[in-house]
Design a protein around this motif. Sequence first.
Motif, PDB file in Angstrom:
ATOM      1  N   ARG A   4       5.813  10.726   1.805  1.00  0.00           N
ATOM      2  CA  ARG A   4       6.376   9.493   1.260  1.00  0.00           C
ATOM      3  C   ARG A   4       6.947   9.781  -0.128  1.00  0.00           C
ATOM      4  O   ARG A   4       6.480  10.693  -0.816  1.00  0.00           O
ATOM      5  N   SER A  53       2.920  -3.612   5.617  1.00  0.00           N
ATOM      6  CA  SER A  53       3.615  -2.437   6.128  1.00  0.00           C
ATOM      7  C   SER A  53       4.771  -2.887   7.025  1.00  0.00           C
ATOM      8  O   SER A  53       4.604  -3.796   7.845  1.00  0.00           O
ATOM      9  N   SER A  75       6.775   1.702  -1.584  1.00  0.00           N
ATOM     10  CA  SER A  75       6.435   2.892  -0.804  1.00  0.00           C
ATOM     11  C   SER A  75       4.929   2.987  -0.578  1.00  0.00           C
ATOM     12  O   SER A  75       4.474   3.339   0.522  1.00  0.00           O
ATOM     13  N   ASP A  78       3.965   1.082   2.397  1.00  0.00           N
ATOM     14  CA  ASP A  78       4.756   1.364   3.597  1.00  0.00           C
ATOM     15  C   ASP A  78       5.787   0.272   3.862  1.00  0.00           C
ATOM     16  O   ASP A  78       6.140  -0.018   5.014  1.00  0.00           O
ATOM     17  N   VAL A 147       6.056   0.421  12.144  1.00  0.00           N
ATOM     18  CA  VAL A 147       5.731   1.497  11.211  1.00  0.00           C
ATOM     19  C   VAL A 147       5.683   2.811  11.982  1.00  0.00           C
ATOM     20  O   VAL A 147       4.998   2.920  12.999  1.00  0.00           O
ATOM     21  N   GLY A 151       5.096   9.444   8.815  1.00  0.00           N
ATOM     22  CA  GLY A 151       5.485   8.748   7.588  1.00  0.00           C
ATOM     23  C   GLY A 151       6.820   9.171   7.041  1.00  0.00           C
ATOM     24  O   GLY A 151       7.526   8.377   6.396  1.00  0.00           O
ATOM     25  N   GLN A 154       9.565   6.941   8.308  1.00  0.00           N
ATOM     26  CA  GLN A 154       9.522   5.530   7.957  1.00  0.00           C
ATOM     27  C   GLN A 154      10.681   5.201   7.012  1.00  0.00           C
ATOM     28  O   GLN A 154      11.009   5.968   6.112  1.00  0.00           O
ATOM     29  N   HIS A 175      11.931   8.216   4.145  1.00  0.00           N
ATOM     30  CA  HIS A 175      11.273   9.015   3.108  1.00  0.00           C
ATOM     31  C   HIS A 175      11.772  10.456   3.170  1.00  0.00           C
ATOM     32  O   HIS A 175      12.035  11.072   2.126  1.00  0.00           O
TER      33      HIS A 175
END
Length: 506
Positions: A4, A53, A75, A78, A147, A151, A154, A175
């Motif tokens: 992230r 999120s 961030s 999320d 989500v 990650g 995302q 990200h």
Amino acid sequence: MHNRVHGLLQAAAGARPDALALMDQDGRRLTWQEMSQAAHAAAEQLKSAGVRSGDRVVLVFENCAEVIAFFYGASLLDASAVAINARLTTAELDRIFAHSDPSAVMFTAASSAAARAHADHYGARDVQGAFGAAALMPRAGATPEPVSEDGREQTALLLYTSGTTGTPKAAMLTHANLIAGAAASAEVRGIQQSDVTYLALPLSHIFGLVTMLSVTLAQSAMRMEAQFSAERLYQALQEDVTLLPAVPQMHAHLFNYARSAGKPRYDAGKLRFVSSGGAPLDPAWKREAEAFYGLPLQNGYGLTEGTAGVCATRNAFGDPDISVGLAMGDCTLELDLEAPGATPEEGIGEILVGGPQIMKGYFRDPVQTAAALTEDGLFRTGDLGRFDEEGRLHIAGRTKELIIRSGFNVYPVEIEAALTEHPDVVVASVVGRTVEGNEEVLAFVSAATGSSVTEAELKAFLHDRLAPYKRPARIIVATALPAAPTGKILKAKLIETFASELAEAV
């Protein structure tokens, strides 16, 4: 490898907690540890406002510490940040709110008069914390996006890349996209922990945002300005700035200021890297810039959907090259010689960009996403280019009608739609015209029969509908515009057809 973008901030706070991270226009100084604390405080405010999120958080701002804190705060939850320049009008913000469906809106009301006015209009409540002071407005009924299990995939950021009066189009940058863009930017600039980057580029533009991320990644420092000032830039160059990424207009204003102060060139000796981006580079202007700085001026090419820079030069001082250089990071470049506007015999085709910086798609718009991305994930830029014998990319033109005004993207469709809201305007057509170091916006309208509407009246009509950089320099009112038999306006003939009217003083 970070999953992230807030991981970049946490790494900087862990490795260099007491090192200077940020100096803003008000003299506020924050270390990396304080910047991390500000982000966590912002995340707590967003969480208390109901952000979950997969939600979107709209940030309405001019550059300041608070917006960085809330960007990283989103961030941490999320959620996706939606970066919006506070200079947009209320009507423009309404359309963005409706399209992005945020669960909260943050205004940098303590540091921006424009953001304060918007915050008051929408009834946002003032909040304070380690981030400083801002205003926050929860919005009920937002629908979260799924989500991602990974990650990195995302969506971290939505940036609007087309007119918000017509059909809104927001690029979804993940990200992974943003981290790749930051790494490519840091590498091409050779950022070191001892560097100070001057950041007057708005964080609502991908060029500015990725510059901020590259500083975070390098754990160096940035001097940030809410609005560009040639005088403040000149002073900063005398003090501590070592890296200067800017659009051509910023450089030009600096040169003019320095000449008026009797300083024909920079001689402080601290600056080590200067770049220009966001607008075409004129050869004569490049020579002037290098004479002023005593350093090579590096050029580049980028776009929102490619997470800022995809090409950059690494030229020596005095190199006459005005290409946009070679691919940055892991980006790939191809030319579609069969695309509209291509001239295969000259090696000119539409530029296709691939690699880890390419966006996920357009928010809730599978049709425009499919049109923009090829089956193998290459982005169709709409720009035309060619490669020279050394593999450097040269921009040959644009298949899209994008106008770049003072480093900001201006989309004709948005201005045309705003003009046609006027009851006396039947048809409106907008084009850009190159002027010294910039592009200006020109509008042409066909007025209703019997109408006596004037250019001044139409400019006044647009005043509260469009941000200042989108407003036309001239609006030519005519009974008819040059058109094809189908009725389509022939934009290529507008400036020629109305050359005498455009030459008149207003």
